[in-house]
Design a protein around this motif. Structure first.
Motif, PDB file in Angstrom:
ATOM      1  N   LEU A   1      45.055  31.770  61.331  1.00  0.00           N
ATOM      2  CA  LEU A   1      44.137  31.235  62.338  1.00  0.00           C
ATOM      3  C   LEU A   1      44.906  30.568  63.477  1.00  0.00           C
ATOM      4  O   LEU A   1      44.563  30.736  64.651  1.00  0.00           O
ATOM      5  N   LEU A   2      45.950  29.798  63.131  1.00  0.00           N
ATOM      6  CA  LEU A   2      46.747  29.141  64.165  1.00  0.00           C
ATOM      7  C   LEU A   2      47.473  30.171  65.034  1.00  0.00           C
ATOM      8  O   LEU A   2      47.534  30.037  66.267  1.00  0.00           O
ATOM      9  N   THR A   3      48.004  31.229  64.415  1.00  0.00           N
ATOM     10  CA  THR A   3      48.691  32.279  65.181  1.00  0.00           C
ATOM     11  C   THR A   3      47.713  33.008  66.089  1.00  0.00           C
ATOM     12  O   THR A   3      48.015  33.290  67.261  1.00  0.00           O
ATOM     13  N   LEU A   4      46.527  33.307  65.584  1.00  0.00           N
ATOM     14  CA  LEU A   4      45.539  34.005  66.406  1.00  0.00           C
ATOM     15  C   LEU A   4      45.053  33.120  67.550  1.00  0.00           C
ATOM     16  O   LEU A   4      44.732  33.624  68.636  1.00  0.00           O
ATOM     17  N   PHE A   5      45.002  31.814  67.327  1.00  0.00           N
ATOM     18  CA  PHE A   5      44.635  30.915  68.426  1.00  0.00           C
ATOM     19  C   PHE A   5      45.694  30.944  69.520  1.00  0.00           C
ATOM     20  O   PHE A   5      45.368  30.920  70.710  1.00  0.00           O
ATOM     21  N   GLN A   6      46.966  30.994  69.123  1.00  0.00           N
ATOM     22  CA  GLN A   6      48.029  31.126  70.125  1.00  0.00           C
ATOM     23  C   GLN A   6      47.905  32.442  70.876  1.00  0.00           C
ATOM     24  O   GLN A   6      48.084  32.488  72.096  1.00  0.00           O
TER      25      GLN A   6
ATOM     26  N   PRO B   1      55.525  35.891  56.899  1.00  0.00           N
ATOM     27  CA  PRO B   1      54.781  34.787  56.264  1.00  0.00           C
ATOM     28  C   PRO B   1      54.700  33.544  57.145  1.00  0.00           C
ATOM     29  O   PRO B   1      53.795  32.724  56.984  1.00  0.00           O
ATOM     30  N   GLU B   2      55.655  33.374  58.074  1.00  0.00           N
ATOM     31  CA  GLU B   2      55.611  32.182  58.933  1.00  0.00           C
ATOM     32  C   GLU B   2      54.465  32.247  59.942  1.00  0.00           C
ATOM     33  O   GLU B   2      54.063  31.213  60.480  1.00  0.00           O
ATOM     34  N   MET B   3      53.945  33.459  60.198  1.00  0.00           N
ATOM     35  CA  MET B   3      52.835  33.603  61.143  1.00  0.00           C
ATOM     36  C   MET B   3      51.533  34.016  60.477  1.00  0.00           C
ATOM     37  O   MET B   3      50.448  33.626  60.931  1.00  0.00           O
ATOM     38  N   PHE B   4      51.598  34.824  59.427  1.00  0.00           N
ATOM     39  CA  PHE B   4      50.390  35.325  58.767  1.00  0.00           C
ATOM     40  C   PHE B   4      50.496  35.182  57.251  1.00  0.00           C
ATOM     41  O   PHE B   4      49.999  36.019  56.503  1.00  0.00           O
ATOM     42  N   GLY B   5      51.153  34.106  56.781  1.00  0.00           N
ATOM     43  CA  GLY B   5      51.321  33.929  55.344  1.00  0.00           C
ATOM     44  C   GLY B   5      50.072  33.470  54.625  1.00  0.00           C
ATOM     45  O   GLY B   5      49.906  33.701  53.435  1.00  0.00           O
ATOM     46  N   SER B   6      49.144  32.793  55.347  1.00  0.00           N
ATOM     47  CA  SER B   6      47.908  32.302  54.736  1.00  0.00           C
ATOM     48  C   SER B   6      46.814  32.308  55.796  1.00  0.00           C
ATOM     49  O   SER B   6      47.080  32.516  56.980  1.00  0.00           O
ATOM     50  N   ILE B   7      45.599  32.061  55.356  1.00  0.00           N
ATOM     51  CA  ILE B   7      44.480  32.053  56.303  1.00  0.00           C
ATOM     52  C   ILE B   7      44.647  30.968  57.359  1.00  0.00           C
ATOM     53  O   ILE B   7      44.500  31.236  58.567  1.00  0.00           O
ATOM     54  N   PRO B   8      44.973  29.710  57.001  1.00  0.00           N
ATOM     55  CA  PRO B   8      45.164  28.701  58.054  1.00  0.00           C
ATOM     56  C   PRO B   8      46.289  29.061  59.024  1.00  0.00           C
ATOM     57  O   PRO B   8      46.140  28.874  60.245  1.00  0.00           O
ATOM     58  N   THR B   9      47.410  29.586  58.492  1.00  0.00           N
ATOM     59  CA  THR B   9      48.517  29.981  59.380  1.00  0.00           C
ATOM     60  C   THR B   9      48.108  31.122  60.290  1.00  0.00           C
ATOM     61  O   THR B   9      48.441  31.152  61.486  1.00  0.00           O
TER      62      THR B   9
ATOM     63  N   LEU C   1      29.995  32.696  66.738  1.00  0.00           N
ATOM     64  CA  LEU C   1      30.433  34.094  66.789  1.00  0.00           C
ATOM     65  C   LEU C   1      31.952  34.200  66.871  1.00  0.00           C
ATOM     66  O   LEU C   1      32.569  35.042  66.201  1.00  0.00           O
ATOM     67  N   MET C   2      32.577  33.323  67.669  1.00  0.00           N
ATOM     68  CA  MET C   2      34.031  33.336  67.771  1.00  0.00           C
ATOM     69  C   MET C   2      34.674  32.944  66.445  1.00  0.00           C
ATOM     70  O   MET C   2      35.731  33.488  66.066  1.00  0.00           O
ATOM     71  N   ALA C   3      34.071  32.002  65.721  1.00  0.00           N
ATOM     72  CA  ALA C   3      34.610  31.616  64.414  1.00  0.00           C
ATOM     73  C   ALA C   3      34.585  32.798  63.446  1.00  0.00           C
ATOM     74  O   ALA C   3      35.539  32.997  62.672  1.00  0.00           O
ATOM     75  N   ILE C   4      33.510  33.578  63.494  1.00  0.00           N
ATOM     76  CA  ILE C   4      33.442  34.766  62.626  1.00  0.00           C
ATOM     77  C   ILE C   4      34.539  35.763  63.004  1.00  0.00           C
ATOM     78  O   ILE C   4      35.227  36.320  62.132  1.00  0.00           O
ATOM     79  N   ILE C   5      34.720  35.973  64.311  1.00  0.00           N
ATOM     80  CA  ILE C   5      35.760  36.915  64.760  1.00  0.00           C
ATOM     81  C   ILE C   5      37.140  36.414  64.334  1.00  0.00           C
ATOM     82  O   ILE C   5      37.992  37.190  63.873  1.00  0.00           O
ATOM     83  N   PHE C   6      37.388  35.117  64.459  1.00  0.00           N
ATOM     84  CA  PHE C   6      38.677  34.564  64.060  1.00  0.00           C
ATOM     85  C   PHE C   6      38.893  34.716  62.554  1.00  0.00           C
ATOM     86  O   PHE C   6      40.010  35.030  62.112  1.00  0.00           O
ATOM     87  N   TYR C   7      37.849  34.480  61.786  1.00  0.00           N
ATOM     88  CA  TYR C   7      38.004  34.590  60.336  1.00  0.00           C
ATOM     89  C   TYR C   7      38.304  36.029  59.932  1.00  0.00           C
ATOM     90  O   TYR C   7      39.191  36.281  59.108  1.00  0.00           O
ATOM     91  N   VAL C   8      37.569  36.979  60.518  1.00  0.00           N
ATOM     92  CA  VAL C   8      37.829  38.391  60.220  1.00  0.00           C
ATOM     93  C   VAL C   8      39.250  38.767  60.629  1.00  0.00           C
ATOM     94  O   VAL C   8      39.986  39.435  59.886  1.00  0.00           O
ATOM     95  N   GLY C   9      39.680  38.313  61.817  1.00  0.00           N
ATOM     96  CA  GLY C   9      41.037  38.603  62.258  1.00  0.00           C
ATOM     97  C   GLY C   9      42.092  37.962  61.388  1.00  0.00           C
ATOM     98  O   GLY C   9      43.147  38.560  61.136  1.00  0.00           O
ATOM     99  N   ALA C  10      41.818  36.742  60.905  1.00  0.00           N
ATOM    100  CA  ALA C  10      42.790  36.065  60.032  1.00  0.00           C
ATOM    101  C   ALA C  10      42.937  36.788  58.709  1.00  0.00           C
ATOM    102  O   ALA C  10      44.055  36.953  58.195  1.00  0.00           O
ATOM    103  N   VAL C  11      41.829  37.239  58.141  1.00  0.00           N
ATOM    104  CA  VAL C  11      41.900  37.982  56.863  1.00  0.00           C
ATOM    105  C   VAL C  11      42.655  39.293  57.072  1.00  0.00           C
ATOM    106  O   VAL C  11      43.537  39.663  56.265  1.00  0.00           O
TER     107      VAL C  11
END
Length: 318
Positions: free
Chosen positions: A196-201, A186-194, A165-175
């Motif tokens: 995800l890392l920003t949202l984890f922080q 772009p340094e924080m939200f330039g791509s999906i992996p970036t 469930l948390m992975a789904i929430i993270f993916y929705v938030g990353a998109v």
């Protein structure tokens, strides 16, 4: 068969299983004596002390100054600990036989000891850092730690569902974050992996205000409507669910795994026993008659109370 013979055979058959050694009923003679020695309390306490001393030794070996002074002595202690662990493991495998492998904690001890025996040369140098896993053998020796570890293992299915469930929430938030803030940051939200890392922080609340939220709020004043719900859901609600699942598993856990065969009896969560009092009776059945009379008196009292309740209800209706 005479009555005395039947009693003798019955007594012998009832006491025969009691002579079996519980960790391994097939172990007899010298094998059983070795097993009773290895799994005895004093020997297990000695192994526990060796594990603690070895953990301290591994920590001291990380200091160059201490290694320059006591390097040889620490190396001797480390080798002695490995020898003791190997001897204990070999004896346990000998006395337990096939019963050694179904126990997950025994397998863990086996893997840790085998890793300690692998020479740390070449590409295997990384295994040198895994020597510290020996400290985890303390979990196998202490019933309280073993119970917590067992609860965590049993809670893995529930934790897995929350993680999904948390992975789904993270993916929705990353998109959403990439779509909303990717162009300006772009340094924080330039791509999906970036993203995800920003949202984890942000979820860990590690410097999330000054390094992530405040710069974005200067450009997008309404960004708080994205970050606040995400923090509430990911940092507080999900963490509370993790803790609740582990606590619920510990409360509902009736018994712990055996951890080590040194304590073969599982830890049972005792419930309040139901005490049944026997009614004394004599040969003429007087006890049964008195008990029946007491029951009749109780039934008569209950009927009287029921009648009074009916009268009160009828009076209220009228």
């Amino acid at each position: 068969m005479p009555a005395d013979a039947r009693k003798t055979s019955t007594a012998s058959s009832s006491t025969a299983p009691a002579n079996l050694w519980e960790p391994n009923p097939r172990a007899t003679g010298l094998r059983r004596r070795i097993g009773e020695f290895v799994l005895s309390g004093p020997v297990q306490s000695f192994v526990l002390a060796v594990i603690i001393i070895n953990a301290i030794t591994l920590g001291l070996q990380t200091s160059d100054a201490i290694v320059d002074t006591l390097g040889g002595f620490l190396l001797v202690l480390d080798i002695a600990a490995i020898v003791i662990f190997v001897i204990e493991l070999a004896l346990k495998m000998f006395v337990l036989g096939r019963r050694f492998w179904p126990d997950g904690w025994n397998i863990f001890d086996f893997v840790v000891v085998v890793i300690s025996l692998i020479p740390a040369v070449g590409d295997l140098t990384v295994l040198r850092s895994l020597r510290v896993l020996r400290v985890l053998r303390l979990v196998n020796r202490l019933p309280q730690l073993r119970r917590i570890a067992t609860a965590i293992i049993k809670a893995i299915p529930g934790i897995g569902a929350i993680a999904a469930l948390m992975a789904i929430i993270f993916y929705v938030g990353a998109v959403m974050g990439t779509s909303l803030f990717g162009e300006d940051f772009p340094e924080m939200f330039g791509s999906i992996p970036t993203s995800l890392l920003t949202l984890f922080q942000v979820m860990t609340l590690d410097n999330w205000t000054t390094s992530v939220v405040f710069p974005i709020l200067d450009v997008h004043p309404g960004a708080w409507m994205f970050f606040l719900p995400f923090i509430l859901i990911s940092a507080f609600v999900m963490l509370s669910l993790f803790v609740a699942i582990i606590v619920d598993t510990m409360l509902n856990m009736n018994e712990s795994t055996r951890g080590t065969v040194a304590a073969p009896a599982p830890i049972i969560t005792k419930t309040q026993p139901i005490v049944v009092r026997d009614v004394p009776s004599t040969s003429n059945g007087r006890g049964d008659l008195d008990d029946a009379a007491a029951l009749r008196e109780e039934l008569a009292a209950l009927r009287k109370e029921t009648a009074e309740i009916k009268e009160l209800l009828t009076a209220r209706r009228q």
